[in-house]
Design a protein around this motif. Sequence first.
Motif, PDB file in Angstrom:
ATOM      1  N   LEU A 161       6.871  23.649  39.585  1.00  0.00           N
ATOM      2  CA  LEU A 161       7.937  22.771  40.062  1.00  0.00           C
ATOM      3  C   LEU A 161       9.182  23.566  40.438  1.00  0.00           C
ATOM      4  CD1 LEU A 161       7.652  19.926  37.433  1.00  0.00           C
ATOM      5  CD2 LEU A 161       6.726  19.959  39.732  1.00  0.00           C
ATOM      6  N   GLY A 162       9.072  24.877  40.414  1.00  0.00           N
ATOM      7  CA  GLY A 162      10.229  25.735  40.610  1.00  0.00           C
ATOM      8  C   GLY A 162      10.428  26.183  42.028  1.00  0.00           C
ATOM      9  N   TYR A 163      10.822  27.420  42.151  1.00  0.00           N
ATOM     10  CA  TYR A 163      11.245  27.971  43.421  1.00  0.00           C
ATOM     11  C   TYR A 163      10.052  28.483  44.217  1.00  0.00           C
ATOM     12  CZ  TYR A 163      15.263  28.024  40.362  1.00  0.00           C
ATOM     13  OH  TYR A 163      16.222  27.669  39.466  1.00  0.00           O
ATOM     14  N   GLY A 164      10.139  28.439  45.536  1.00  0.00           N
ATOM     15  CA  GLY A 164       9.058  28.873  46.395  1.00  0.00           C
ATOM     16  C   GLY A 164       8.811  30.371  46.352  1.00  0.00           C
ATOM     17  N   GLU A 165       9.823  31.147  45.962  1.00  0.00           N
ATOM     18  CA  GLU A 165       9.684  32.608  45.938  1.00  0.00           C
ATOM     19  C   GLU A 165       8.646  33.054  44.911  1.00  0.00           C
ATOM     20  OE1 GLU A 165      12.401  36.534  46.015  1.00  0.00           O
ATOM     21  OE2 GLU A 165      12.703  34.787  47.230  1.00  0.00           O
ATOM     22  N   THR A 166       8.385  32.255  43.886  1.00  0.00           N
ATOM     23  CA  THR A 166       7.432  32.659  42.855  1.00  0.00           C
ATOM     24  C   THR A 166       6.022  32.779  43.417  1.00  0.00           C
ATOM     25  OG1 THR A 166       7.075  30.372  42.183  1.00  0.00           O
ATOM     26  CG2 THR A 166       8.758  31.626  40.992  1.00  0.00           C
ATOM     27  N   GLN A 167       5.722  32.069  44.499  1.00  0.00           N
ATOM     28  CA  GLN A 167       4.394  32.154  45.097  1.00  0.00           C
ATOM     29  C   GLN A 167       4.155  33.526  45.714  1.00  0.00           C
ATOM     30  OE1 GLN A 167       2.523  29.668  44.267  1.00  0.00           O
ATOM     31  NE2 GLN A 167       4.326  28.663  43.442  1.00  0.00           N
ATOM     32  N   ARG A 168       5.205  34.170  46.187  1.00  0.00           N
ATOM     33  CA  ARG A 168       5.086  35.461  46.852  1.00  0.00           C
ATOM     34  C   ARG A 168       4.807  36.588  45.868  1.00  0.00           C
ATOM     35  NH1 ARG A 168      10.004  37.663  50.160  1.00  0.00           N
ATOM     36  NH2 ARG A 168      10.526  35.507  49.909  1.00  0.00           N
ATOM     37  N   TYR A 169       5.244  36.429  44.626  1.00  0.00           N
ATOM     38  CA  TYR A 169       5.124  37.494  43.640  1.00  0.00           C
ATOM     39  C   TYR A 169       4.199  37.124  42.488  1.00  0.00           C
ATOM     40  CZ  TYR A 169       9.080  39.297  46.198  1.00  0.00           C
ATOM     41  OH  TYR A 169       9.898  39.752  47.197  1.00  0.00           O
ATOM     42  N   GLY A 170       3.142  36.418  42.767  1.00  0.00           N
ATOM     43  CA  GLY A 170       2.150  36.105  41.744  1.00  0.00           C
ATOM     44  C   GLY A 170       2.685  35.259  40.607  1.00  0.00           C
ATOM     45  N   GLY A 171       3.499  34.271  40.904  1.00  0.00           N
ATOM     46  CA  GLY A 171       4.040  33.395  39.863  1.00  0.00           C
ATOM     47  C   GLY A 171       5.231  33.997  39.126  1.00  0.00           C
ATOM     48  N   LYS A 172       5.851  35.022  39.688  1.00  0.00           N
ATOM     49  CA  LYS A 172       7.005  35.663  39.052  1.00  0.00           C
ATOM     50  C   LYS A 172       8.203  35.583  39.975  1.00  0.00           C
ATOM     51  CE  LYS A 172       4.112  38.788  36.456  1.00  0.00           C
ATOM     52  NZ  LYS A 172       3.790  40.161  36.115  1.00  0.00           N
ATOM     53  N   ARG A 173       9.382  35.598  39.373  1.00  0.00           N
ATOM     54  CA  ARG A 173      10.624  35.583  40.148  1.00  0.00           C
ATOM     55  C   ARG A 173      11.160  36.999  40.260  1.00  0.00           C
ATOM     56  NH1 ARG A 173      12.451  30.823  36.728  1.00  0.00           N
ATOM     57  NH2 ARG A 173      11.488  29.102  37.814  1.00  0.00           N
ATOM     58  N   LEU A 174      11.691  37.326  41.417  1.00  0.00           N
ATOM     59  CA  LEU A 174      12.253  38.654  41.628  1.00  0.00           C
ATOM     60  C   LEU A 174      13.734  38.635  41.275  1.00  0.00           C
ATOM     61  CD1 LEU A 174      11.749  41.527  42.677  1.00  0.00           C
ATOM     62  CD2 LEU A 174      12.462  40.709  44.926  1.00  0.00           C
ATOM     63  N   LEU A 175      14.094  39.389  40.243  1.00  0.00           N
ATOM     64  CA  LEU A 175      15.488  39.562  39.864  1.00  0.00           C
ATOM     65  C   LEU A 175      15.949  40.897  40.448  1.00  0.00           C
ATOM     66  CD1 LEU A 175      15.341  38.574  36.081  1.00  0.00           C
ATOM     67  CD2 LEU A 175      15.698  37.091  38.052  1.00  0.00           C
ATOM     68  N   VAL A 176      17.145  40.926  41.000  1.00  0.00           N
ATOM     69  CA  VAL A 176      17.657  42.131  41.639  1.00  0.00           C
ATOM     70  C   VAL A 176      19.063  42.405  41.120  1.00  0.00           C
ATOM     71  CG1 VAL A 176      18.227  43.249  43.834  1.00  0.00           C
ATOM     72  CG2 VAL A 176      16.369  41.582  43.742  1.00  0.00           C
ATOM     73  N   SER A 177      19.305  43.663  40.776  1.00  0.00           N
ATOM     74  CA  SER A 177      20.648  44.085  40.394  1.00  0.00           C
ATOM     75  C   SER A 177      20.985  45.326  41.220  1.00  0.00           C
ATOM     76  CB  SER A 177      20.690  44.396  38.907  1.00  0.00           C
ATOM     77  OG  SER A 177      22.022  44.633  38.520  1.00  0.00           O
ATOM     78  N   THR A 178      22.164  45.332  41.811  1.00  0.00           N
ATOM     79  CA  THR A 178      22.557  46.397  42.732  1.00  0.00           C
ATOM     80  C   THR A 178      23.872  47.029  42.294  1.00  0.00           C
ATOM     81  OG1 THR A 178      21.516  45.169  44.536  1.00  0.00           O
ATOM     82  CG2 THR A 178      23.054  46.904  45.160  1.00  0.00           C
ATOM     83  N   ALA A 179      23.925  48.334  42.417  1.00  0.00           N
ATOM     84  CA  ALA A 179      25.174  49.071  42.177  1.00  0.00           C
ATOM     85  C   ALA A 179      25.409  49.975  43.382  1.00  0.00           C
ATOM     86  CB  ALA A 179      25.072  49.890  40.906  1.00  0.00           C
ATOM     87  N   VAL A 180      26.583  49.845  43.991  1.00  0.00           N
ATOM     88  CA  VAL A 180      26.965  50.695  45.114  1.00  0.00           C
ATOM     89  C   VAL A 180      28.196  51.482  44.657  1.00  0.00           C
ATOM     90  CG1 VAL A 180      27.758  50.764  47.501  1.00  0.00           C
ATOM     91  CG2 VAL A 180      26.103  49.042  46.794  1.00  0.00           C
ATOM     92  N   PHE A 181      28.142  52.797  44.815  1.00  0.00           N
ATOM     93  CA  PHE A 181      29.215  53.630  44.290  1.00  0.00           C
ATOM     94  C   PHE A 181      29.256  54.962  45.035  1.00  0.00           C
ATOM     95  CE2 PHE A 181      25.344  54.099  41.893  1.00  0.00           C
ATOM     96  CZ  PHE A 181      25.146  55.474  41.879  1.00  0.00           C
ATOM     97  N   LYS A 182      30.359  55.652  44.842  1.00  0.00           N
ATOM     98  CA  LYS A 182      30.493  57.021  45.373  1.00  0.00           C
ATOM     99  C   LYS A 182      30.376  57.953  44.170  1.00  0.00           C
ATOM    100  CE  LYS A 182      33.166  59.912  48.390  1.00  0.00           C
ATOM    101  NZ  LYS A 182      34.195  59.957  49.411  1.00  0.00           N
ATOM    102  N   ALA A 183      29.437  58.886  44.240  1.00  0.00           N
ATOM    103  CA  ALA A 183      29.192  59.792  43.128  1.00  0.00           C
ATOM    104  C   ALA A 183      30.397  60.697  42.919  1.00  0.00           C
ATOM    105  CB  ALA A 183      27.938  60.623  43.395  1.00  0.00           C
ATOM    106  N   GLU A 184      30.639  61.026  41.673  1.00  0.00           N
ATOM    107  CA  GLU A 184      31.720  61.955  41.342  1.00  0.00           C
ATOM    108  C   GLU A 184      31.356  63.344  41.850  1.00  0.00           C
ATOM    109  OE1 GLU A 184      31.956  61.687  37.111  1.00  0.00           O
ATOM    110  OE2 GLU A 184      32.706  59.626  37.150  1.00  0.00           O
ATOM    111  N   PRO A 185      32.346  64.161  42.148  1.00  0.00           N
ATOM    112  CA  PRO A 185      32.006  65.538  42.541  1.00  0.00           C
ATOM    113  C   PRO A 185      31.435  66.289  41.343  1.00  0.00           C
ATOM    114  CG  PRO A 185      34.387  65.159  42.661  1.00  0.00           C
ATOM    115  CD  PRO A 185      33.770  63.893  42.212  1.00  0.00           C
ATOM    116  N   PHE A 186      30.241  66.803  41.526  1.00  0.00           N
ATOM    117  CA  PHE A 186      29.635  67.568  40.419  1.00  0.00           C
ATOM    118  C   PHE A 186      28.967  68.819  40.950  1.00  0.00           C
ATOM    119  CE2 PHE A 186      26.854  63.907  41.410  1.00  0.00           C
ATOM    120  CZ  PHE A 186      25.706  64.525  41.854  1.00  0.00           C
TER     121      PHE A 186
END
Length: 186
Positions: A161-186
């Motif tokens: 009864l949930g979201y349509g995206e679960t059908q694409r991933y075998g009954g699982k939901r895709l969680l995404v976490s993103t970090a965008v940054f500039k690396a320190e000079p090393f």
Amino acid sequence: MRLARFDGHRKSKAGRPIVSLRHDERGAALLEFAFVAPILLALLVGIADTNLQFFAQSNLDMAAGKASRLLMTGTAKASNWGQTDFKTAACSKLPAFMDCSQLIVDVRRASNFQTLDTTRPTITVDSNGQPSSSSAYNSGNGGDVMIMRLFYLWPAAYAPLGYGETQRYGGKRLLVSTAVFKAEPF
């Protein structure tokens, strides 16, 4: 011979008129609850599933913040980590209830923010429920602009009864976490 008196109402075996059952309200609450209970139960399961998903997303965001620090400070580069090593390090930042085999790591670098590649890798799930992807890994250099994404396939308990995206991933939901940054000079 005696004639039976007919008063317009048939009698039940218990001796009560059948017509009176139409006006009998005993058991009405039970019948109404039987109609409402499945809807209420589905709603409660949906709320619990959504809360667990938000909890998992929050934990993934915290893990992404900690893992991105390893790239930002040059720890991953200095340790000469490959994608598997970085995934292991990112996995150690996840709570115990999240399965590391469902985690996908994607790390890309660019010389500036305008040229950063933000295309999502292709993610597939095999018949055993294990994810695979076309993700990239480049730990970058000091001063590089980086994008680090953690993808996690969260089991969807309420998928029908949930979201349509679960059908694409075998009954699982895709969680995404993103970090965008500039690396320190090393």
